[in-house]
Scaffold this motif. Structure first.
Motif, mmCIF file in Angstrom:
data_model
loop_
_atom_site.group_PDB
_atom_site.id
_atom_site.type_symbol
_atom_site.label_atom_id
_atom_site.label_comp_id
_atom_site.label_asym_id
_atom_site.label_seq_id
_atom_site.Cartn_x
_atom_site.Cartn_y
_atom_site.Cartn_z
ATOM 1 N N GLU A 83 0.833 -1.207 0.000
ATOM 2 C CA GLU A 83 0.000 0.000 0.000
ATOM 3 C C GLU A 83 0.866 1.255 0.000
ATOM 4 N N LYS A 84 1.927 1.236 0.807
ATOM 5 C CA LYS A 84 2.810 2.394 0.900
ATOM 6 C C LYS A 84 4.175 1.944 1.389
ATOM 7 N N ILE A 85 5.162 2.828 1.193
ATOM 8 C CA ILE A 85 6.519 2.575 1.671
ATOM 9 C C ILE A 85 6.945 3.750 2.530
ATOM 10 N N VAL A 86 7.340 3.476 3.754
ATOM 11 C CA VAL A 86 7.868 4.500 4.648
ATOM 12 C C VAL A 86 9.384 4.519 4.501
ATOM 13 N N LEU A 87 9.918 5.684 4.165
ATOM 14 C CA LEU A 87 11.365 5.830 3.978
ATOM 15 C C LEU A 87 11.995 6.210 5.317
ATOM 16 N N ALA A 88 12.770 5.304 5.874
ATOM 17 C CA ALA A 88 13.312 5.491 7.224
ATOM 18 C C ALA A 88 14.611 6.292 7.199
ATOM 19 N N GLU A 89 14.801 7.101 8.235
ATOM 20 C CA GLU A 89 16.004 7.927 8.357
ATOM 21 C C GLU A 89 17.247 7.089 8.656
ATOM 22 N N SER A 90 17.085 6.029 9.422
ATOM 23 C CA SER A 90 18.229 5.217 9.843
ATOM 24 C C SER A 90 17.772 3.786 10.085
ATOM 25 N N LEU A 91 18.731 2.893 10.268
ATOM 26 C CA LEU A 91 18.389 1.511 10.579
ATOM 27 C C LEU A 91 17.645 1.424 11.906
ATOM 28 N N ASP A 92 18.076 2.215 12.879
ATOM 29 C CA ASP A 92 17.390 2.219 14.171
ATOM 30 C C ASP A 92 15.959 2.702 14.037
ATOM 31 N N ASP A 93 15.740 3.722 13.215
ATOM 32 C CA ASP A 93 14.381 4.207 12.999
ATOM 33 C C ASP A 93 13.527 3.138 12.318
ATOM 34 N N ALA A 94 14.116 2.431 11.368
ATOM 35 C CA ALA A 94 13.384 1.362 10.686
ATOM 36 C C ALA A 94 12.969 0.278 11.673
ATOM 37 N N LEU A 95 13.890 -0.090 12.556
ATOM 38 C CA LEU A 95 13.581 -1.118 13.551
ATOM 39 C C LEU A 95 12.548 -0.620 14.555
#
Length: 233
Positions: free
Chosen positions: A39-51
C-alpha cells in the motif's frame, strides 16, 4: 525544462520539483513492492528508525541494504522481493543512497522517486505538471553513479521528447560500477537477476510520489494517464 543533476551533498536549496534516482536498487525495489501489492513505503532515516517503526507496527515489512539482519524481514533486492506477497502491507525501507536522497528533499513541493522501471511514467507525470525546473538527485557514488545519471538523463530527455530510444542509456547503466559489483557478488543481499530487473525499461505503469504523512516520508504509486497526442513524442 531546466534540468539540474545534483548529488545529495550538492543540494544547497529546496527544489520546486525533485526526482530522486536510485536504479540499483532502492527504487527498483520500491516499484516491485507496489507491484507485489504494498500500500505504501515508509522511507526510514536510519536503521534504528526502521527497527523502531517495525517494533511499533509488527505487521509492517522492514527491508535494508546488505545481508539479512535481525529485525528486518528482507533485503533491498528486487529479485528476492518479487516472490513476497505484500498485499495491503506497509513497507519500511532504509537504504544507503536512495532513501537518503529522498529524505534530503522532503521539503520540496513535489518529490518523485525513480528508476528505469518507472521512467516513462515519471516523465509523463512531469509533463502533466508542466514543470519548468526539475532537480534530478543522483543518489549513488556521491552523485557520480553512472546508472543513476543515465536514468536521470533519459527521463529528462523523455520529458522534452528529445529521445525515443533508451538503448544508449541502458548500456551506460549496464556497464556501471554498481552493475559490476552486483554481478560479481561484491554487494551482499543480492539476487542473480537483480541487474536485469533494474534495467527493465518501463516495467511498471505508475510513477512514485513521496510526501510527508504524520512526520514520516511516505512513498506511494501514482497512476499517470496518457496525454492526448503523446504518441508522437
Amino acid at each position: 525544462m531546466d534540468a539540474r543533476f545534483l548529488g545529495i551533498a550538492e543540494l544547497a536549496e529546496v527544489p520546486s520539483v525533485a526526482v530522486v534516482v536510485d536504479v540499483m536498487r532502492a527504487f527498483t525495489v520500491a516499484a516491485w513492492a507496489f507491484a507485489q501489492g504494498a500500500e505504501k513505503i515508509v522511507l526510514a532515516e536510519s536503521l534504528d528508525d526502521a527497527l523502531a517503526l517495525k517494533a511499533r507496527h509488527p505487521d509492517w515489512v522492514a527491508l535494508k541494504d546488505g545481508p539479512p539482519a535481525p529485525g528486518f524481514d528482507t533485503v533491498n533486492s528486487p529479485g528476492l522481493l518479487r516472490s513476497i506477497d505484500l498485499g495491503g502491507r506497509t513497507v519500511v525501507q532504509k537504504t544507503t543512497a536512495g532513501t537518503v536522497g529522498a529524505l534530503a528533499v522532503k521539503e520540496a513541493p513535489l518529490v518523485l522517486c525513480a528508476g528505469f522501471v518507472v521512467a516513462e511514467a515519471t516523465a509523463r507525470l512531469l509533463r502533466t505538471r508542466r514543470s519548468d525546473s526539475v532537480t534530478f538527485v543522483v543518489t549513488g557514488e556521491e552523485g557520480q553513479a553512472e546508472e543513476d545519471l543515465a536514468c536521470a538523463h533519459y527521463i529528462a530527455r523523455r520529458v522534452t521528447g528529445d529521445v525515443k530510444d533508451a538503448a544508449e542509456f541502458l548500456r551506460r547503466a549496464a556497464e556501471s560500477r554498481a552493475a559490476a559489483e552486483l554481478a560479481e557478488g561484491v554487494r551482499q543481499g543480492a539476487h542473480p537477476e537483480d541487474v536485469a530487473l533494474c534495467l527493465e525499461l518501463d516495467r511498471f505503469p505508475f510513477a512514485m510520489v513521496a510526501t510527508s504523512e504524520d512526520s514520516l516520508m511516505v512513498l506511494r504509486p501514482c497512476a499517470v494517464p496518457s496525454l492526448t497526442g503523446e504518441a508522437s513524442i
